[in-house]
Design a protein around this motif. Structure first.
Motif, PDB file in Angstrom:
ATOM      1  N   TYR A  80       0.909  -1.268   0.033  1.00 36.43           N
ATOM      2  CA  TYR A  80      -0.173   0.014   0.046  1.00 36.43           C
ATOM      3  C   TYR A  80       0.893   1.151  -0.086  1.00 36.43           C
ATOM      4  N   ALA A  81       0.748   2.096  -0.973  1.00 43.21           N
ATOM      5  CA  ALA A  81       1.539   3.444  -1.201  1.00 43.21           C
ATOM      6  C   ALA A  81       0.932   4.406   0.023  1.00 43.21           C
ATOM      7  N   LEU A  82       1.539   4.757   0.803  1.00 42.21           N
ATOM      8  CA  LEU A  82       1.119   5.938   1.663  1.00 42.21           C
ATOM      9  C   LEU A  82       1.148   7.347   1.272  1.00 42.21           C
ATOM     10  N   ASP A  83       2.152   7.727   0.578  1.00 46.17           N
ATOM     11  CA  ASP A  83       2.156   9.094   0.219  1.00 46.17           C
ATOM     12  C   ASP A  83       1.547   9.192  -1.265  1.00 46.17           C
ATOM     13  N   GLU A  84       2.130   8.516  -1.760  1.00 43.34           N
ATOM     14  CA  GLU A  84       1.902   8.781  -3.468  1.00 43.34           C
ATOM     15  C   GLU A  84       1.871   7.438  -4.284  1.00 43.34           C
ATOM     16  N   SER A 122      -1.533   7.221 -12.781  1.00 39.63           N
ATOM     17  CA  SER A 122      -1.000   6.950 -11.543  1.00 39.63           C
ATOM     18  C   SER A 122      -1.123   5.190 -11.288  1.00 39.63           C
ATOM     19  N   ASP A 125      -1.112   1.933  -6.633  1.00 38.09           N
ATOM     20  CA  ASP A 125      -1.607   2.564  -5.445  1.00 38.09           C
ATOM     21  C   ASP A 125      -1.346   1.521  -4.320  1.00 38.09           C
ATOM     22  N   TYR A 126      -1.965   0.241  -4.459  1.00 35.38           N
ATOM     23  CA  TYR A 126      -2.110  -0.622  -3.635  1.00 35.38           C
ATOM     24  C   TYR A 126      -2.212  -1.866  -4.361  1.00 35.38           C
TER      25      TYR A 126
END
Length: 241
Positions: A80-84, A122, A125-126
């Motif tokens: 899981y991407a926290l910031d971006e 993008s 993201d996860y």
């Protein structure tokens, strides 16, 4: 001999043989031969170790048999991407960095909001992934078959060893039992002899006082009594041992 088998011998109860309190350690118990064998089976260290060897061999046998069954392995991965997002792709990444490309990018970025278009893509993201693998062993150079065969032989050897130890312990207990019986019989004989010598000593001493015997006769009887007492002490030590 049948009467001797039914005879109850009296021996001091040892702490390693019977878990008696210390205050009862000197209590004398009547034990038959069969009771001695049963106590040996319950408390003997060699027999306990033999039983543990059998349990260990059984566990190894089960482990070897399990090699024939399929093996299941599970794997799971998640992120899981926290910031971006982990990956972004913009117009410059696609069109390049030239002046013409920049003019085109500016036009697209100015017109994109009117049409609800995002100029940056993008990704990642996860995400998550899970997998399961089931492997059925068929042949591994004979390792599985030979390992199972060796485990089976090890279990048989452990059982034979335990049976041999049990037989040896029964023979040992029986030999020591009859040794105690023999010592008890000798002790009875020595006690009777001591009683006789005690009476004889009094008679010889009275005869010596009356002048019918010599002092050397009293000394001989006294020495014989001391010899019998020494024999009695040895017999008691042998019985305790």
């Amino acid at each position: 001999q049948h009467d001797m088998r039914n005879r109850i011998i009296y021996i001091a109860a040892l702490l390693f043989l019977l878990p008696l309190p210390l205050s009862r350690a000197q209590t004398r118990l009547g034990l038959t031969l069969e009771q001695c064998k049963e106590l040996s089976e319950k408390n003997d260290t060699d027999l306990k170790n033999a039983a543990l060897d059998i349990s260990s061999a059984k566990a190894l046998r089960q482990e070897a048999v399990s090699e024939f069954f399929p093996k299941l392995s599970l794997n799971a991965l998640g992120f899981y991407a926290l910031d971006e997002p982990l990956l972004k792709i913009g117009l410059k990444d696609v069109l390049g960095n030239s002046d013409g490309a920049q003019n085109l990018i500016d036009q697209i970025e100015s017109a994109a909001p009117l049409y609800g278009i995002n100029t940056v893509a993008s990704f990642l993201d996860y995400g998550y992934n899970a997998s399961a693998l089931l492997t059925q062993p068929i042949y591994a150079g004979g390792r599985i078959v030979n390992g199972n065969r060796l485990a089976k032989l090890n279990l048989q050897a452990s059982r034979l060893k335990a049976a041999s130890v049990a037989r040896d312990k029964k023979v040992e207990v029986e030999e020591k039992y009859w040794a105690v019986v023999s010592l008890e019989e000798k002790l009875l004989t020595v006690n009777q002899a001591l009683n006789t010598m005690d009476t004889l000593f009094r008679d010889v001493r009275n005869a010596c006082l009356a002048g019918f015997a010599l002092d050397t006769d009293t000394l001989k009887v006294s020495l014989e009594c001391k010899r019998l007492q020494a024999d009695r002490t040895k017999l008691l030590s042998g019985i305790r041992l």
